[in-house]
Enzyme design. Structure first.
Site, PDB file in Angstrom:
ATOM      1  N   LYS A 195      31.490  52.718  51.277  1.00  0.00           N
ATOM      2  CA  LYS A 195      30.847  51.406  51.101  1.00  0.00           C
ATOM      3  C   LYS A 195      31.852  50.259  51.106  1.00  0.00           C
ATOM      4  O   LYS A 195      31.487  49.112  51.287  1.00  0.00           O
ATOM      5  CB  LYS A 195      30.050  51.382  49.796  1.00  0.00           C
ATOM      6  CG  LYS A 195      30.910  51.430  48.538  1.00  0.00           C
ATOM      7  CD  LYS A 195      30.075  51.220  47.287  1.00  0.00           C
ATOM      8  CE  LYS A 195      30.979  51.314  46.065  1.00  0.00           C
ATOM      9  NZ  LYS A 195      30.300  51.209  44.802  1.00  0.00           N
ATOM     10  N   ARG A 207      40.036  55.789  33.436  1.00  0.00           N
ATOM     11  CA  ARG A 207      39.027  55.503  34.458  1.00  0.00           C
ATOM     12  C   ARG A 207      37.859  56.467  34.322  1.00  0.00           C
ATOM     13  O   ARG A 207      38.039  57.622  33.969  1.00  0.00           O
ATOM     14  CB  ARG A 207      39.663  55.627  35.850  1.00  0.00           C
ATOM     15  CG  ARG A 207      40.728  54.555  36.077  1.00  0.00           C
ATOM     16  CD  ARG A 207      41.459  54.746  37.364  1.00  0.00           C
ATOM     17  NE  ARG A 207      40.610  54.663  38.540  1.00  0.00           N
ATOM     18  CZ  ARG A 207      40.268  53.529  39.146  1.00  0.00           C
ATOM     19  NH1 ARG A 207      40.694  52.376  38.696  1.00  0.00           N
ATOM     20  NH2 ARG A 207      39.497  53.544  40.225  1.00  0.00           N
ATOM     21  N   GLY A 221      48.815  53.236  26.625  1.00  0.00           N
ATOM     22  CA  GLY A 221      50.195  53.546  27.015  1.00  0.00           C
ATOM     23  C   GLY A 221      50.270  54.762  27.915  1.00  0.00           C
ATOM     24  O   GLY A 221      51.269  55.484  27.914  1.00  0.00           O
ATOM     25  N   GLY A 258      49.112  51.981  32.186  1.00  0.00           N
ATOM     26  CA  GLY A 258      49.618  50.996  31.220  1.00  0.00           C
ATOM     27  C   GLY A 258      51.127  50.833  31.299  1.00  0.00           C
ATOM     28  O   GLY A 258      51.639  49.712  31.358  1.00  0.00           O
ATOM     29  N   LYS A 295      52.993  50.603  43.246  1.00  0.00           N
ATOM     30  CA  LYS A 295      54.384  50.943  43.551  1.00  0.00           C
ATOM     31  C   LYS A 295      55.090  49.798  44.278  1.00  0.00           C
ATOM     32  O   LYS A 295      56.303  49.613  44.140  1.00  0.00           O
ATOM     33  CB  LYS A 295      54.469  52.232  44.379  1.00  0.00           C
ATOM     34  CG  LYS A 295      54.567  53.467  43.510  1.00  0.00           C
ATOM     35  CD  LYS A 295      53.286  53.921  42.897  1.00  0.00           C
ATOM     36  CE  LYS A 295      53.065  53.786  41.478  1.00  0.00           C
ATOM     37  NZ  LYS A 295      51.768  54.225  40.983  1.00  0.00           N
ATOM     38  N   HIS A 324      76.512  67.167  46.293  1.00  0.00           N
ATOM     39  CA  HIS A 324      77.217  66.291  45.352  1.00  0.00           C
ATOM     40  C   HIS A 324      77.594  64.994  46.050  1.00  0.00           C
ATOM     41  O   HIS A 324      78.097  65.040  47.176  1.00  0.00           O
ATOM     42  CB  HIS A 324      78.495  67.002  44.861  1.00  0.00           C
ATOM     43  CG  HIS A 324      79.305  66.156  43.937  1.00  0.00           C
ATOM     44  ND1 HIS A 324      78.922  65.919  42.634  1.00  0.00           N
ATOM     45  CD2 HIS A 324      80.460  65.462  44.142  1.00  0.00           C
ATOM     46  CE1 HIS A 324      79.820  65.138  42.056  1.00  0.00           C
ATOM     47  NE2 HIS A 324      80.763  64.840  42.942  1.00  0.00           N
ATOM     48  N   GLY A 381      40.155  54.045  49.750  1.00  0.00           N
ATOM     49  CA  GLY A 381      39.740  54.041  48.340  1.00  0.00           C
ATOM     50  C   GLY A 381      40.745  53.421  47.388  1.00  0.00           C
ATOM     51  O   GLY A 381      41.571  52.566  47.758  1.00  0.00           O
TER      52      GLY A 381
HETATM   53  C1  LIG Z   1      46.490  51.363  39.061  1.00  0.00           C
HETATM   54  C2  LIG Z   1      46.427  52.781  39.565  1.00  0.00           C
HETATM   55  C3  LIG Z   1      47.591  53.420  39.949  1.00  0.00           C
HETATM   56  C4  LIG Z   1      47.546  54.721  40.410  1.00  0.00           C
HETATM   57  N1  LIG Z   1      48.710  55.317  40.798  1.00  0.00           N
HETATM   58  C5  LIG Z   1      48.680  56.581  41.251  1.00  0.00           C
HETATM   59  C6  LIG Z   1      49.875  57.207  41.715  1.00  0.00           C
HETATM   60  O1  LIG Z   1      50.954  56.613  41.696  1.00  0.00           O
HETATM   61  N2  LIG Z   1      49.807  58.478  42.175  1.00  0.00           N
HETATM   62  C7  LIG Z   1      48.628  59.163  42.210  1.00  0.00           C
HETATM   63  O2  LIG Z   1      48.624  60.308  42.638  1.00  0.00           O
HETATM   64  N3  LIG Z   1      47.477  58.601  41.790  1.00  0.00           N
HETATM   65  C8  LIG Z   1      47.479  57.323  41.328  1.00  0.00           C
HETATM   66  N4  LIG Z   1      46.307  56.732  40.941  1.00  0.00           N
HETATM   67  C9  LIG Z   1      45.070  57.533  40.980  1.00  0.00           C
HETATM   68  C10 LIG Z   1      44.482  57.614  42.392  1.00  0.00           C
HETATM   69  O3  LIG Z   1      44.334  56.334  42.910  1.00  0.00           O
HETATM   70  C11 LIG Z   1      43.150  58.350  42.320  1.00  0.00           C
HETATM   71  O4  LIG Z   1      43.320  59.589  41.701  1.00  0.00           O
HETATM   72  C12 LIG Z   1      42.550  58.578  43.702  1.00  0.00           C
HETATM   73  O5  LIG Z   1      42.378  57.361  44.384  1.00  0.00           O
HETATM   74  C13 LIG Z   1      41.205  59.298  43.583  1.00  0.00           C
HETATM   75  O6  LIG Z   1      40.665  59.494  44.838  1.00  0.00           O
HETATM   76  P1  LIG Z   1      39.096  59.702  45.021  1.00  0.00           P
HETATM   77  O7  LIG Z   1      38.874  59.918  46.474  1.00  0.00           O
HETATM   78  O8  LIG Z   1      38.579  60.684  44.078  1.00  0.00           O
HETATM   79  O9  LIG Z   1      38.430  58.320  44.564  1.00  0.00           O
HETATM   80  P2  LIG Z   1      38.606  56.853  45.082  1.00  0.00           P
HETATM   81  O10 LIG Z   1      39.939  56.630  45.666  1.00  0.00           O
HETATM   82  O11 LIG Z   1      38.160  55.982  43.966  1.00  0.00           O
HETATM   83  O12 LIG Z   1      37.587  56.759  46.299  1.00  0.00           O
HETATM   84  C14 LIG Z   1      36.219  56.799  46.137  1.00  0.00           C
HETATM   85  C15 LIG Z   1      35.598  56.016  47.265  1.00  0.00           C
HETATM   86  O13 LIG Z   1      34.190  56.191  47.232  1.00  0.00           O
HETATM   87  C16 LIG Z   1      33.572  54.981  47.601  1.00  0.00           C
HETATM   88  N5  LIG Z   1      32.208  54.990  47.091  1.00  0.00           N
HETATM   89  C17 LIG Z   1      31.820  55.043  45.791  1.00  0.00           C
HETATM   90  N6  LIG Z   1      30.469  55.074  45.735  1.00  0.00           N
HETATM   91  C18 LIG Z   1      30.020  55.041  47.007  1.00  0.00           C
HETATM   92  C19 LIG Z   1      28.733  55.052  47.588  1.00  0.00           C
HETATM   93  N7  LIG Z   1      27.629  55.085  46.852  1.00  0.00           N
HETATM   94  N8  LIG Z   1      28.628  55.002  48.928  1.00  0.00           N
HETATM   95  C20 LIG Z   1      29.745  54.961  49.702  1.00  0.00           C
HETATM   96  N9  LIG Z   1      30.991  54.940  49.200  1.00  0.00           N
HETATM   97  C21 LIG Z   1      31.123  54.995  47.873  1.00  0.00           C
HETATM   98  C22 LIG Z   1      34.471  53.921  46.951  1.00  0.00           C
HETATM   99  O14 LIG Z   1      34.310  52.669  47.581  1.00  0.00           O
HETATM  100  C23 LIG Z   1      35.851  54.517  47.148  1.00  0.00           C
HETATM  101  O15 LIG Z   1      36.461  54.054  48.326  1.00  0.00           O
HETATM  102  C24 LIG Z   1      46.304  55.414  40.489  1.00  0.00           C
HETATM  103  C25 LIG Z   1      45.130  54.768  40.125  1.00  0.00           C
HETATM  104  C26 LIG Z   1      45.179  53.461  39.670  1.00  0.00           C
HETATM  105  C27 LIG Z   1      43.906  52.779  39.300  1.00  0.00           C
END
Ligand SMILES: Cc1cc2nc3c(=O)[nH]c(=O)nc-3n(C[C@H](O)[C@H](O)[C@H](O)COP(=O)(O)OP(=O)(O)OC[C@H]3O[C@@H](n4cnc5c(N)ncnc54)[C@H](O)[C@@H]3O)c2cc1C
Length: 462
Positions: free
Chosen positions: A39, A267, A180, A184, A55, A439, A44
Site C-alpha cells: 500500500k 513496535r 533504552g 532508543g 544508519k 593483523h 517497507g
Molecule cells: C528505527 C528503526 C531502525 C531499525 N533498524 C534495523 C536494523 O538496523 N537492522 C535490522 O535488521 N532491523 C532494523 N529495524 C527493523 C526492521 O526495519 C524490521 O524488522 C523489518 O522492516 C520488518 O520487515 P516486515 O516485512 O516484517 O515489515 P515492514 O518492513 O513493516 O513491511 C510491511 C509492509 O506491509 C505494508 N502493508 C501493511 N498493511 C498493508 C495492507 N493492508 N496492504 C498492503 N500493504 C500493507 C506496509 O506498507 C509495509 O511496507 C529497524 C526498525 C526501525 C523502526
C-alpha cells in the site's frame, strides 16, 4: 504474468517490506507466479523508516564526532555544525538509490507488483483496489508500526515516534528518549553526535536489556563518557506539555524536561481490520501465530516478519520470507535457529551479539557447565588506532562449543559475520584458535579471545 481476474497466482503476498519482498523474490526465482501487494512503498520499514535511514544518520553523526575529535589524530579540522537539510538529502539519496534498485529487481524477476491496500478475503485471496487476487497460497507480511503507551499521544511534533525523528527538520536542543532498546540507543547516539542534550528513560535495569549484561554495562559506561544521560530501573508514568517542550514524570516522581520526547518503546504488529481474524487465523495480542515453518493454523496461509512474534529484524524477515517461498515451491527448508541470528545495535560504540547470553547459558546448561572469557579491546592494535574501547566476551559450554559471542566497540558490528559462523558451526575454541586472523584488524580480537579460551593466549594475560 498478466494480472487479470482469471489468474490464480501460486503465491500472493500482502506487504512489500523485508519479509514480503524476500518471499516474492525467492518464489519467483523458483519459478512460481507471484503477486506482491503493497500500500505504501516497496521496501517497507527497513528501507524507508528503519535500518537504512537510521544508519545514514548515525554515519553523519560519526563524521561530526570525527571532525570534533580530529585533533587527537593530529588532523586540524573544525566542526561548524549540522546542516540537517543536507543530512536528510544524503540519507534520502541513499534510500532512493536502493529503492530504485529494489523496484527493478522485483520487476526483473517478473513479480506482479500491485499498489494498493489489501485485505484478506478468504484463505486463498486478497482484495485490493476493488479486485480479488487469488492464490494457491497467501503470505501475510504487513509488518509493524511504532507503539505508544495508554494516555501518551504521539503528536508528531513534540512527542514523536522514530518515523517522525527520521524526518525532523531540526536538531533538537534537548531530547528525552523513552526506551533504552535498540531504536532508543541508536537515536540517542546520533542525536548526541549532532549536539542534542539526550536523556534516555528505561524502566528495566539496563540499556539494551536483551543483550548480555556485560554488553549493557560497557555501553552504559561509554554513553556516560559521551555525556548521554540515562535513568534506569523506573517506569514512565506520564508526560505533559510545558511552554517549550515536554515534561516526563516517572513512577518514583522524578521529572525530566526537554524540547522533544521520542517514544521508542517498541513496535506492534499491523494486523487489525485486515480480515485475519475473520478468516480464522490464530493470533495473540495482534501477532499472527506460526510454527517453525512460518505456517499459520490455516493451511493455505503463512506469515513472516514483524507481524509474527519472532525477532523484529530485517534479516529475520528475509530469512522467514525465503523459508516460506522454498516450502511452497516444494523444497525442504530447515527451520530458523533464532539464537543463530546476528544482532547489531549501531550506536557509538556498537553492540553486536550471537548466540545466547551468559545468564541464558547458565539456565540451559547449568551454572557449573558454563565458562566465559572477556578479551579487552585495549589489547587489539586496530581498536587502539581507532581509539575505541570495548570487549569481546565468549560464552562456552565447558569442554564444548562456543554458544555466545558478545562484542562492544566501534565497528565491532562488522565482526558479527565471523561470530555467526563460530556459533552456527558449533566451533570449539581450539578450532577457532587455529585460524589465522589478519593483523592489524579488529577480527584479531575474536581470534585472540578464542586463543585465550583454548588456553594459549597471545596478546592477553594468562
Ligand atoms: C528505527 C528503526 C531502525 C531499525 N533498524 C534495523 C536494523 O538496523 N537492522 C535490522 O535488521 N532491523 C532494523 N529495524 C527493523 C526492521 O526495519 C524490521 O524488522 C523489518 O522492516 C520488518 O520487515 P516486515 O516485512 O516484517 O515489515 P515492514 O518492513 O513493516 O513491511 C510491511 C509492509 O506491509 C505494508 N502493508 C501493511 N498493511 C498493508 C495492507 N493492508 N496492504 C498492503 N500493504 C500493507 C506496509 O506498507 C509495509 O511496507 C529497524 C526498525 C526501525 C523502526
Amino acid at each position: 504474468m498478466a494480472n487479470d481476474a482469471s489468474t490464480v497466482f501460486d503465491l500472493v503476498i500482502l506487504g512489500g517490506g523485508s519479509g514480503g519482498y524476500a518471499a516474492a523474490l525467492r518464489a519467483a526465482q523458483l519459478g512460481l507466479d507471484v503477486a506482491l501487494i503493497e500500500k505504501n512503498k516497496l521496501g517497507g520499514t527497513c528501507l524507508h523508516q528503519g535500518c537504512i535511514p537510521t544508519k545514514a544518520l548515525l554515519h553523519a553523526g560519526e563524521i561530526a564526532d570525527q571532525a570534533r575529535e580530529s585533533e587527537q589524530f593530529g588532523v586540524r579540522a573544525t566542526f561548524e555544525g549540522i546542516d540537517i537539510a543536507a543530512v536528510h538529502k544524503y540519507k534520502d539519496d541513499v534510500i532512493s538509490g536502493l529503492y530504485k534498485g529494489l523496484q527493478s529487481l522485483v520487476a526483473s524477476r517478473k513479480v506482479t507488483y500491485i499498489e494498493g491496500e489489501g485485505r484478506l478475503s478468504s484463505p486463498t485471496s486478497i482484495d485490493v483496489n476493488g479486485q480479488r487476487i487469488e492464490g494457491r497460497h497467501i503470505v501475510l507480511a504487513t509488518g509493524s508500526v511504532p507503539r505508544s503507551l495508554p494516555g501518551l499521544t504521539i503528536d508528531g511534533n513534540r512527542i514523536i515516534s522514530s518515523d517522525h525523528a527520521l524526518v525532523l527538520d531540526r536538531v533538537p536542543q534537548s531530547a528525552i528518549i523513552l526506551g533504552g532498546g535498540v531504536i532508543g540507543v541508536e537515536f540517542a547516539s546520533a542525536w548526541k553526535s549532532f549536539g542534542t542534550d539526550v536523556t534516555i528513560v528505561e524502566g528495566l535495569p539496563h540499556l539494551v536489556p536483551v543483550e548480555d549484561e556485560n554488553s549493557s554495562k560497557l555501553l552504559e559506561r561509554a554513553f556516560r563518557k559521551r555525556g548521554i544521560k540515562f535513568n534506569l530501573g523506573t517506569f514512565f508514568q506520564g508526560a505533559e506539555y510545558t511552554d517549550n517542550g515536554v515534561r516526563v514524570t516517572l513512577a518514583d516522581g522524578k521529572t525530566f524536561e526537554a524540547e522533544v520526547l521520542l517514544v521508542a518503546i517498541g513496535r506492534g504488529p499491523v494486523s487489525q481490520n485486515l480480515g485475519y481474524e475473520e478468516q480464522g487465523v490464530a493470533m495473540d495480542r495482534g501477532y499472527v501465530l506460526v510454527d517453525e515453518y512460518m505456517r499459520t493454523n490455516v493451511p493455505t496461509i503463512s506469515a513472516v516478519g514483524d507481524l509474527v512474534p519472532t525477532l523484529q529484524l530485517a534479516h529475520v524477515g528475509f530469512a522467514e520470507g525465503i523459508l516460506v517461498a522454498e516450502r511452497v515451491a516444494g523444497l525442504k527448508p530447515v527451520p530458523i535457529d533464532y539464537d543463530g541470528v546476528p544482532r547489531v545495535t549501531y550506536c557509538h560504540p556498537e553492540v553486536a551479539s550471537m548466540g545466547i547470553s551468559e545468564a541464558k547459558a547458565k539456565e540451559v546448561y547449568g551454572a557449573d557447565k558454563v565458562v566465559t572469557l572477556k578479551y579487552n579491546l585495549a589489547g587489539n592494535g586496530k581498536s587502539k588506532i581507532l581509539k575505541t574501547a570495548g570487549e569481546v566476551k565468549l560464552v562456552q559450554v565447558r569442554d564444548g562449543a562456543v554458544v555466545g559471542v558478545h562484542m562492544v566497540g566501534d565497528r565491532m558490528g562488522e565482526q558479527v559475520g565471523e561470530a555467526q559462523l563460530i556459533y552456527n558451526w558449533e566451533a570449539l575454541p581450539s578450532e577457532v584458535a587455529q585460524l589465522i586472523h589478519a593483523h592489524p584488524t579488529q577480527s584479531e580480537a575474536l581470534g585472540e579471545a578464542h586463543m585465550a579460551l583454548a588456553g594459549k593466549p597471545l596478546h592477553s594475560h594468562d
